[in-house]
Design a protein around this motif. Structure first.
Motif, PDB file in Angstrom:
ATOM      1  N   CYS A  95      43.118  41.070  24.208  1.00 56.16           N
ATOM      2  CA  CYS A  95      43.169  39.628  24.487  1.00 56.16           C
ATOM      3  C   CYS A  95      41.780  39.001  24.397  1.00 56.16           C
ATOM      4  N   ALA A  96      40.762  39.704  24.851  1.00 55.75           N
ATOM      5  CA  ALA A  96      39.392  39.185  24.752  1.00 55.75           C
ATOM      6  C   ALA A  96      38.936  39.122  23.298  1.00 55.75           C
ATOM      7  N   MET A 150      43.238  33.743  31.298  1.00 58.22           N
ATOM      8  CA  MET A 150      43.925  34.772  30.528  1.00 58.22           C
ATOM      9  C   MET A 150      44.335  35.941  31.427  1.00 58.22           C
ATOM     10  N   GLY A 151      43.473  36.350  32.337  1.00 58.43           N
ATOM     11  CA  GLY A 151      43.785  37.475  33.213  1.00 58.43           C
ATOM     12  C   GLY A 151      44.968  37.200  34.120  1.00 58.43           C
ATOM     13  N   SER A 163      40.273  41.741  32.430  1.00 62.15           N
ATOM     14  CA  SER A 163      40.244  40.631  31.467  1.00 62.15           C
ATOM     15  C   SER A 163      38.949  39.849  31.570  1.00 62.15           C
ATOM     16  N   PRO A 192      43.801  43.959  28.036  1.00 69.91           N
ATOM     17  CA  PRO A 192      42.743  42.968  28.280  1.00 69.91           C
ATOM     18  C   PRO A 192      41.662  42.970  27.202  1.00 69.91           C
ATOM     19  N   TRP A 198      35.966  42.007  30.087  1.00 60.82           N
ATOM     20  CA  TRP A 198      35.962  42.074  28.622  1.00 60.82           C
ATOM     21  C   TRP A 198      35.631  40.723  28.003  1.00 60.82           C
ATOM     22  N   THR A 199      36.147  39.646  28.583  1.00 59.69           N
ATOM     23  CA  THR A 199      35.854  38.321  28.042  1.00 59.69           C
ATOM     24  C   THR A 199      34.384  37.976  28.204  1.00 59.69           C
ATOM     25  N   GLY A 251      38.505  33.964  30.778  1.00 62.46           N
ATOM     26  CA  GLY A 251      38.850  35.274  31.327  1.00 62.46           C
ATOM     27  C   GLY A 251      39.727  35.168  32.554  1.00 62.46           C
ATOM     28  N   TRP A 300      43.161  40.934  36.234  1.00 66.09           N
ATOM     29  CA  TRP A 300      42.203  39.828  36.157  1.00 66.09           C
ATOM     30  C   TRP A 300      40.777  40.348  35.981  1.00 66.09           C
TER      31      TRP A 300
END
Length: 140
Positions: A120-121, A97-98, A46, A117, A49-50, A94, A43
């Motif tokens: 995904c970001a 998604m995390g 993620s 991660p 990065w987001t 974030g 988490w």
């Protein structure tokens, strides 16, 4: 060589890697591999990065929108609203998604590379770019 004692395949003596801990996994003997095992670590990576990608995207869009409307009184507020929206969106996407990819990897007892991660970001911000075009946004 990893030795596992627990039933959830976390190596003995595992320490969470520092952010960003990206490594090149092909033919690399200089750096150790970095994996994430705990949902809280997945988490955090993620979310970081987001927030980084959303921050860069929405600050750039806010500066551009402010410069195009600089003769009007609300140009500073346009920038503030873009940055605020990008931060809130980065925090929510974030987090969702995390926890989602963390639960998927955890349910399969997989270790997650620190690249997942980041990827995904990148996909999330590319989705924002695609939706920023009015015609594509109305079709989807």
């Amino acid at each position: 060589m990893r030795s596992f004692v627990t039933n959830n395949d976390i190596p003995v003596g595992y320490v969470t890697p520092k952010f960003p801990s990206l490594y090149w996994p092909i033919n690399n003997s200089k750096y150790n591999t970095a994996f994430l095992y705990y949902i809280s670590d997945i988490w955090k990576f993620s979310l970081y990065w987001t927030l980084i990608f959303n921050g860069a995207f929405y600050v750039t869009a806010g500066v551009y929108a402010s410069l195009t409307h600089r003769k009007k009184a609300g140009s500073v507020w346009i920038f503030v609203m873009y940055v605020l929206y990008g931060g809130v969106q980065g925090l929510t996407t974030g987090t969702v998604m995390g926890f989602l990819i963390g639960a998927i990897y955890r349910s399969g007892l997989f270790s997650m590379s620190t690249w997942v991660p980041l990827c995904c970001a990148v996909v999330q911000i590319l989705f924002d770019v695609v939706l920023s075009y009015s015609m594509v946004g109305s079709v989807m």
